[in-house]
Design an enzyme around this catalytic site. Structure first.
Site, PDB file in Angstrom:
ATOM      1  N   TRP A 107       0.842  -1.190   0.000  1.00 58.05           N
ATOM      2  CA  TRP A 107       0.000   0.000   0.000  1.00 58.05           C
ATOM      3  C   TRP A 107       0.883   1.248   0.000  1.00 58.05           C
ATOM      4  CZ3 TRP A 107       0.827   3.407   3.954  1.00 58.05           C
ATOM      5  CH2 TRP A 107       1.361   2.912   5.151  1.00 58.05           C
ATOM      6  N   GLU A 152       7.400   8.337  14.111  1.00 57.45           N
ATOM      7  CA  GLU A 152       7.630   7.699  12.813  1.00 57.45           C
ATOM      8  C   GLU A 152       8.491   8.588  11.907  1.00 57.45           C
ATOM      9  OE1 GLU A 152       6.822   4.727  12.006  1.00 57.45           O
ATOM     10  OE2 GLU A 152       5.031   4.104  13.092  1.00 57.45           O
ATOM     11  N   GLU A 193       8.838   1.494   6.601  1.00 52.98           N
ATOM     12  CA  GLU A 193       8.551   2.420   7.692  1.00 52.98           C
ATOM     13  C   GLU A 193       8.320   3.843   7.181  1.00 52.98           C
ATOM     14  OE1 GLU A 193       8.262   2.108  10.990  1.00 52.98           O
ATOM     15  OE2 GLU A 193       8.565  -0.052  11.118  1.00 52.98           O
ATOM     16  N   HIS A 196       4.814   5.217   6.872  1.00 52.90           N
ATOM     17  CA  HIS A 196       3.976   5.433   8.047  1.00 52.90           C
ATOM     18  C   HIS A 196       3.887   6.906   8.412  1.00 52.90           C
ATOM     19  CE1 HIS A 196       5.124   1.042   9.336  1.00 52.90           C
ATOM     20  NE2 HIS A 196       4.444   1.114   8.203  1.00 52.90           N
ATOM     21  N   GLU A 246       9.125  -2.855  17.982  1.00 52.91           N
ATOM     22  CA  GLU A 246       8.127  -3.116  16.938  1.00 52.91           C
ATOM     23  C   GLU A 246       6.817  -3.609  17.537  1.00 52.91           C
ATOM     24  OE1 GLU A 246       8.339  -2.284  13.924  1.00 52.91           O
ATOM     25  OE2 GLU A 246      10.464  -2.026  13.514  1.00 52.91           O
ATOM     26  N   THR A 249       5.006  -0.658  19.038  1.00 54.95           N
ATOM     27  CA  THR A 249       4.431   0.170  17.980  1.00 54.95           C
ATOM     28  C   THR A 249       3.167  -0.467  17.421  1.00 54.95           C
ATOM     29  OG1 THR A 249       6.661   0.888  17.419  1.00 54.95           O
ATOM     30  CG2 THR A 249       4.943   1.361  15.835  1.00 54.95           C
ATOM     31  N   ASP A 278       2.011  -3.644   9.292  1.00 54.91           N
ATOM     32  CA  ASP A 278       3.436  -3.544   8.957  1.00 54.91           C
ATOM     33  C   ASP A 278       4.301  -3.789  10.184  1.00 54.91           C
ATOM     34  OD1 ASP A 278       3.087  -2.972   6.286  1.00 54.91           O
ATOM     35  OD2 ASP A 278       3.836  -0.917   6.385  1.00 54.91           O
ATOM     36  N   GLU A 279       3.966  -3.112  11.278  1.00 54.82           N
ATOM     37  CA  GLU A 279       4.775  -3.232  12.484  1.00 54.82           C
ATOM     38  C   GLU A 279       4.777  -4.667  13.012  1.00 54.82           C
ATOM     39  OE1 GLU A 279       6.503  -0.829  12.791  1.00 54.82           O
ATOM     40  OE2 GLU A 279       5.482   1.098  12.817  1.00 54.82           O
ATOM     41  N   HIS A 282       7.277  -6.639  11.050  1.00 57.20           N
ATOM     42  CA  HIS A 282       8.636  -6.279  11.442  1.00 57.20           C
ATOM     43  C   HIS A 282       8.996  -6.901  12.790  1.00 57.20           C
ATOM     44  CE1 HIS A 282       8.111  -2.417   8.805  1.00 57.20           C
ATOM     45  NE2 HIS A 282       8.247  -3.518   8.084  1.00 57.20           N
TER      46      HIS A 282
END
Length: 416
Positions: A107, A152, A193, A196, A246, A249, A278-279, A282
């Site tokens: 995305w 971020e 990252e 974000h 991570e 977050t 996403d986090e 990670h």
């Protein structure tokens, strides 16, 4: 967070086809800083912030008795050799790089916000709809969102720190385009990252609810000030730190998504949801590195884990200021605790999760130092929860406290 977007009624521009986020993790590793920005444990607290709720003090007390671990050369030498072996054996390629989403499938911020390629009338309609939804978001949640976004946006510092940590071990990106797995992971992680901060920044600009100049000044200050973190004596420290950051977050963004949905902002809920996903990926990557390291060197890794926990790990945005409030991070953290975006209880849950996920209590063949570290780490969840309960009881007896935050035009924001 996975599945949240499908539960929300979104405007057409926010529900347009977006490539699915690639979630390459199993349920056993379910979870990413911050804060993305709240402290795992505050490293320090100035005298002028002594009025804040006592949960940070409780966590400091819970970890203050950590003995000195990982203070000799052997763990560092073993971790260096492990890094090299994981790269040569293709483990980094298979277990970490596979968690990065291909660019064509990822995305992008423009997928999730009003498009300015549309006709002027449609643009105004899209922005008006976004602002109408954002109108119901309380200031406390906006402060949490701004603090997460600012953290971020500190990405240039974090990439630099990541590259510095691996410099002595051959795990850094020497040329800026090294082809080995550790360098490609660092750049790939940075690329994911980077979206974000862009996404949240654009949302905040469009929603019209915050003083963007004060927000931008805070980003500027944070990048100039840098970040404080444990000085690693071996690479294990960096992997452990990454896993905790991570996951924190992930928790913060996921909680923000839930609360945004409750207040009627389905767009913000979706934005925070995709960031949380996403986090989570990670976190899985760093969790895998630590788990693999425990297989190869349980004594060194458990000692490193105790050292990181005893160092009172903070989230990367600790040094933020708007140029007026020197305790801005403390105030932001207290607001996040009050709003339920990231709490001391979340930290206790996170500590318990990693102890269970890495099977710390089951480790065998440890040295005397390793067994002491094991006992310390395994006892932390219970100690943290006990201290949090005491702090919660004390906070319940205090009068409501608030502070004016420049991000929301100096309106008062509740801290407890």
């Amino acid at each position: 967070m996975p599945g949240l977007a499908t539960m929300l009624a979104l405007p057409s521009w926010a529900s347009s086809p977006v490539p699915p986020v690639k979630l390459c993790f199993s349920s056993t590793t379910s979870s990413k800083r911050t804060a993305s920005a709240m402290p795992l444990v505050n490293k320090k607290r100035s005298a002028s912030s002594a009025h804040l709720p006592g949960r940070g003090r409780a966590l400091r007390a819970a970890t203050a008795t950590a003995p000195a671990f990982c203070d000799d050369e052997q763990p560092r030498l073993q971790s260096v050799e492990l890094l090299r072996r994981l790269e040569q054996d293709g483990w980094v390629e298979d277990q970490m790089l596979s968690l990065l989403t291909p660019v064509d499938e990822a995305w992008q911020p423009s997928d999730l916000l009003p498009t300015f390629a549309a006709a002027a009338e449609e643009q105004r309609s899209q922005v008006a709809e976004l602002q109408a939804r954002a109108a119901g978001v309380p200031d406390e949640l906006l402060v949490c969102l701004v603090g997460n976004m600012i953290t971020e946006e500190g990405l240039p510092t974090y990439m630099t720190m990541g590259n510095r940590v691996g410099a002595a071990e051959g795990a850094n990106d020497t040329t800026g385009c090294d082809d080995h797995g550790w360098a490609r992971w660092l750049r790939g992680w940075t690329a994911e990252e980077n979206r974000h901060g862009d996404l949240l920044n654009r949302y905040l600009y469009l929603c019209g609810r915050v003083d963007m100049r004060q927000v931008e000044r805070t980003v500027h200050h944070l990048l100039r000030r840098g970040m404080s973190m444990l000085e690693p004596s071996c690479p294990y420290h960096g992997f452990i730190y990454g896993a905790f950051q991570e996951r924190a977050t992930f928790v913060s963004h996921a909680h923000t998504a839930k609360r945004a949905a409750l207040h009627g902002d389905a767009c913000l809920a979706k934005l925070c949801g995709v960031i949380a996903a996403d986090e989570k990926r990670h976190e899985v990557a760093y969790t895998r590195v630590v788990a693999r390291s425990l297989e190869a060197d349980p004594d060194g890794v458990v000692r490193a884990l105790a050292a990181v926990m005893g160092a009172k790990v903070t989230m990367p945005g600790e040094r933020m200021t708007d140029g007026r409030d020197d305790n801005l991070f403390d105030h932001f953290s207290a607001a996040a605790q009050s709003a339920g975006v990231y709490t001391a209880a979340d930290y206790g849950d996170m500590m318990e999760h990693f102890v269970r996920r890495w099977k710390v209590a089951e480790l065998g063949g440890l040295s005397g130092e390793g067994r002491r570290a094991q006992d310390y780490v395994c006892g932390l969840p219970r100690k943290i929860r006990r201290m949090e309960e005491l702090a919660h009881d004390r906070a319940a007896q205090k009068e409501t406290q608030s502070v004016n935050i420049s991000w929301v035009f100096d309106r008062p924001v509740r801290l407890n």
